[in-house]
Design a protein around this motif. Structure first.
Motif, PDB file in Angstrom:
ATOM      1  N   GLY A  25       0.812  -1.211   0.000  1.00 52.65           N
ATOM      2  CA  GLY A  25       0.000   0.000   0.000  1.00 52.65           C
ATOM      3  C   GLY A  25       0.843   1.259   0.000  1.00 52.65           C
ATOM      4  N   SER A  26       1.909   1.248   0.809  1.00 56.56           N
ATOM      5  CA  SER A  26       2.801   2.409   0.860  1.00 56.56           C
ATOM      6  C   SER A  26       3.485   2.622  -0.480  1.00 56.56           C
ATOM      7  CB  SER A  26       3.848   2.205   1.952  1.00 56.56           C
ATOM      8  OG  SER A  26       3.240   2.065   3.224  1.00 56.56           O
ATOM      9  N   THR A  27       3.920   1.539  -1.104  1.00 55.68           N
ATOM     10  CA  THR A  27       4.561   1.630  -2.418  1.00 55.68           C
ATOM     11  C   THR A  27       3.606   2.232  -3.444  1.00 55.68           C
ATOM     12  OG1 THR A  27       6.049  -0.225  -1.957  1.00 55.68           O
ATOM     13  CG2 THR A  27       5.579   0.252  -4.272  1.00 55.68           C
ATOM     14  N   CYS A  28       2.358   1.760  -3.445  1.00 56.53           N
ATOM     15  CA  CYS A  28       1.363   2.302  -4.376  1.00 56.53           C
ATOM     16  C   CYS A  28       1.109   3.786  -4.117  1.00 56.53           C
ATOM     17  CB  CYS A  28       0.062   1.516  -4.265  1.00 56.53           C
ATOM     18  SG  CYS A  28       0.167  -0.196  -4.849  1.00 56.53           S
ATOM     19  N   ALA A  29       1.037   4.166  -2.847  1.00 52.86           N
ATOM     20  CA  ALA A  29       0.771   5.565  -2.498  1.00 52.86           C
ATOM     21  C   ALA A  29       1.900   6.473  -2.959  1.00 52.86           C
ATOM     22  CB  ALA A  29       0.563   5.703  -0.996  1.00 52.86           C
ATOM     23  N   MET A  30       3.156   6.036  -2.805  1.00 53.69           N
ATOM     24  CA  MET A  30       4.284   6.865  -3.247  1.00 53.69           C
ATOM     25  C   MET A  30       4.365   6.940  -4.768  1.00 53.69           C
ATOM     26  SD  MET A  30       7.351   6.235  -0.457  1.00 53.69           S
ATOM     27  CE  MET A  30       7.053   4.568   0.099  1.00 53.69           C
TER      28      MET A  30
END
Length: 438
Positions: free
Chosen positions: A55-60
């Motif tokens: 999720g963090s990767t997608c958000a960045m």
């Protein structure tokens, strides 16, 4: 027989009961319905798999690409409060009406000419979301794998770049009982000749073997790209490109640097199709936002929200809590699914939690608060720790607030349901009264 409903909640309820038991575990059923719907994505696609950090990767990725001026479509799961959170179009959650129409289209295609195709809840909803995406003029699509990778519904879409974040033990009943088996499933998103970014510092051999087998363009942290930094700034260096003097990502936690490094590697691998300036990278990393990932909410007491729900994520949460500094008492609102390695999770974070507030969750897959309490009591060795049970996350949070001093800290974690339960009416702003001194 096709069905039709007017609201998104009705469609979701229908999908939940459609095929509750295990069915043919291949992607052929999903591909069949996708072909009937002529689902195609013509823009570059980045697919993200991993145990934690997806999720963090997608958000960045989303934040940087939007800063660069690209029209983005991002599919993530599960959601915290509303199903519409799963699809963001240019940074905004999709409208329920679009999903209602898409679900109806999936149902018609699924039952076309009496040849009914079985779909799970996730497969059905994934097709609906892909259908909505292809109706919008997007420049780039980011797809988060829901579970595993090889047999996940998003894997019907051919990615231009794959990212594998961490590989650890979770969903073992479905993916395998060790990192090698789980790594093999996640490596299923690799494609021949296409870049695959592996940001796990110690990836399973099965991931590396699969990259070699399919002749993917493997990018490994520590080999093909590296990170370095001090307390003020960090830098990234990879094939033919370098970023220096970067501010740390807005998403908190030491683990976010590896996720950010994977993001910069993917953007570098795709730079001919998706050019991104250094300024877009800087601004995007500072603007990335993702509720429930070591989210610190200022107040009295301080509130920490984290969807950590497996030992690897709980270990990262524990390290991040340690780095926050001193709090007189740390309270924990905790609810978890029955298939989790609860003993390891409790053992890892137990030393930093003084008071537990176990909660029931609104799903049959969850352990009850009473069961959580019993498991905790069986292994707790701290005589100064206490615990209680509560019917839902909001009630547990209120109990924690009632027992907290303004200088304390409350941590809500263990499941998307747990964090979502305290976010359903918005982000809480806590204000505790000083407890009387004895």
């Amino acid at each position: 027989m096709t069905h039709s409903f007017d609201t998104l909640n009705d469609w979701l309820a229908y999908c939940e009961q459609l095929h509750p038991t295990a069915i043919d575990m291949t992607l052929e059923r999903v591909r069949t319905v996708a072909e009937r719907m002529a689902i195609r994505l013509t823009c570059p696609v980045i697919t993200v798999a991993g145990t934690n950090g997806k999720g963090s990767t997608c958000a960045m990725l989303e934040a940087i690409l939007r800063q660069a001026g690209y029209r983005t479509g991002v599919y993530t799961s599960p959601h915290l409060v509303h199903f519409e959170e799963r699809l963001r179009l240019n940074g905004e959650s999709v409208k329920a009406a679009e999903l209602v129409a898409a679900f109806a289209d999936v149902e018609r295609a699924r039952c076309k000419k009496g040849d009914e195709v079985s779909l799970t809840y996730f497969e059905f909803s994934t097709l609906a979301i892909l259908h909505v995406m292809r109706q919008h003029p997007l420049d780039v699509v980011v797809l988060e794998v829901g579970l595993g990778g090889r047999l996940d519904a998003v894997n019907i879409i051919e990615p231009d770049c794959a990212i594998i974040t961490s590989v650890d033990l979770d969903h073992m009943a479905l993916l395998g009982d060790d990192r090698e088996a789980i790594g093999y499933e996640k490596a299923g998103i690799m494609r021949t000749g296409k870049p695959v970014i592996v940001s796990d510092p110690v990836p399973p051999q099965s991931v590396l073997d699969r990259a070699l087998e399919v002749e993917a363009d493997l990018w490994r942290v520590g080999v093909d790209f590296n990170v370095s930094g001090d307390k003020q700034q960090w830098g990234w260096a990879g094939r033919g490109r370098r970023f220096a003097g970067l501010a740390y990502p807005a998403l908190r936690g030491a683990n976010q640097l590896l996720n950010a490094a994977g993001v910069l590697s993917a953007l570098t691998a795709l730079r001919e199709r998706l050019p991104v300036s250094a300024q877009s990278v800087r601004a995007g990393l500072l603007m990335a936002d993702l509720p429930g990932r070591f989210q610190i909410v200022p107040g009295q007491p301080t509130l920490v929200l984290d969807v950590a729900h497996n030992p690897h994520a709980v270990a990262a949460l524990t390290a991040n809590l340690d780095a926050m500094g001193y709090f007189p008492t740390t309270h924990a609102v905790f609810g978890a699914m029955a298939d989790k390695d609860l003993a390891t999770m409790l053992a890892r974070i137990g030393p930093v939690i003084d008071k537990w507030y176990f909660t029931d969750l609104p799903t049959e897959r969850a352990l009850s608060a009473a069961e959580l309490l019993q498991r905790w009591q069986a292994q707790n060795t701290r005589k100064d720790a206490s615990a209680s049970v509560h019917p839902d996350p909001e009630a547990a949070l209120q109990a924690a607030l009632a027992g907290a001093d303004p200088a304390d800290r409350i941590v809500v974690f263990g499941s998307f349901y747990t964090v979502g339960g305290v976010l359903k009416d918005g982000v809480p702003r806590l204000a505790a009264r000083h407890l009387p001194t004895s």
